[in-house]
Design a protein around this motif. Structure first.
Motif: not given
Ligand code: PMP
Length: 308
Positions: A35-38, A53-59, A163-164
């Motif tokens: 998983a990922v988060f921002d 932040h949303v842009d980094r999340l999508y990367r 998330h790791n």
């Protein structure tokens, strides 16, 4: 809308009380950290650089080939709505962390029990730990570099916010076993300064600021903010490999993160910066520039929460 003691979160298409965000135990985010988060924050209840932040999340999502099933603009709108529904719970001197969390969801075998297909999408907010961190702005942060090294980019890129977090969790545990109030800054596998569990590091020498290169660390949004402000102020910025020799010989040092913005370092492995001042003059100058940029005195906000 949030009611006393119960924040609202977004969970797979619905706005629900936080206690109803029940992720199946077979979710790959729980099983594998898949998983990922921002996370951004608010300043005086106004959200900061949400689009970045949303842009980094999508990367991060793209790196892990997770399809969130939702467009960035929609996620921005959902995040604003989560915040709107929860602002009522904030005191005038408080602010929120605001996070999106997206896991790959469930493997097909798990769908006998849970019908969900596609990613698990959560947007939530949490008050900043202002009281716990207030003394850092008075005394500076004691940094310890643990023996555990930051995950090498060849294994998993530290530029993705996943998330790791076990690598930086281990580093932080080790630092805190040496000094319960220390913050870890891990070295990378080449022995260069990398980053902490949620922060980037900067060193100041001869009026110039230096910070590790992006290949080995998360490209912090606050890091980028400081680089921009320093450049505007005519302070030279170098992104380069830095080792303990650089850290011990620095005139000043500071950490950046979404919640901290800029926070001075008191010492690295017990060795104080050479300027002898916490914060040193360049750290203070950049802190003032940051305060003006966000139009909010985050230092005063923290200091207001000092006990007694
Ligand atoms: N490094 C790591 C590993 C982090 O988790 C964070 C927090 N997002 C940072 C650095 C700082 O990034 P930012 O300034 O965007 O909060």
């Amino acid at each position: 809308m949030a009611t006393a003691g119960q924040r609202i979160a977004y969970f797979n298409g619905r706005f629900v009380p936080e206690s109803q965000v029940l992720v199946p135990f077979r979710d790959r985010g729980f099983k594998y950290g898949d998983a990922v988060f921002d996370t951004t924050r608010t300043f005086g209840h106004r959200v900061f650089k949400l689009a970045e932040h949303v842009d980094r999340l999508y990367r991060s999502l793209h790196y892990l080939r997770i399809d969130p099933g939702i467009a960035p603009a929609e996620l921005v709108a959902i995040t604003e709505e989560v915040l709107r529904q929860n602002l009522v719970l904030l005191g005038p001197d408080e602010d929120y962390w605001v996070s999106q969390r997206i896991s790959r969801g469930l493997d097909a075998a798990a769908r006998e029990v849970w019908p969900q297909t596609g990613a698990t999408v959560i947007v939530e907010c949490l008050p900043l730990p202002l009281r716990d961190r207030a003394s850092l702005y008075r005394d500076g942060i004691r940094v310890v570099t643990p023996a555990v090294r930051r995950t090498a980019p060849e294994a998993m890129s530290p530029r993705a916010k996943t998330h790791n977090y076990l690598n930086v969790v281990l580093g932080d545990l080790e630092a805190k076993s040496r000094d319960p109030e220390a913050w870890a800054v891990l070295l990378d596998t080449n022995g260069h300064l990398a980053e902490g569990i949620g922060s980037n590091i900067f060193l100041v020498r001869d009026g110039m600021i230096r910070t590790p290169r992006e290949e080995f660390v998360l490209a912090g949004i606050s890091r980028a903010t400081v680089i921009g402000l320093a450049t505007e102020a005519g302070v030279s910025v170098l992104e380069q490999d830095l080792d303990l020799f650089d850290a011990y010989g620095a005139d000043e040092a500071f950490l950046t993160s979404t919640s901290l913005c800029i926070c001075p370092v008191q010492s690295v492995n017990g060795i104080a910066p050479r300027s002898g001042a916490v914060p040193g003059p360049v750290t203070r100058q950049l802190t003032d520039a940051y305060r003006r940029f966000v139009d909010y005195d985050f230092v005063a906000q923290y200091l207001k929460h000092l006990d007694g």
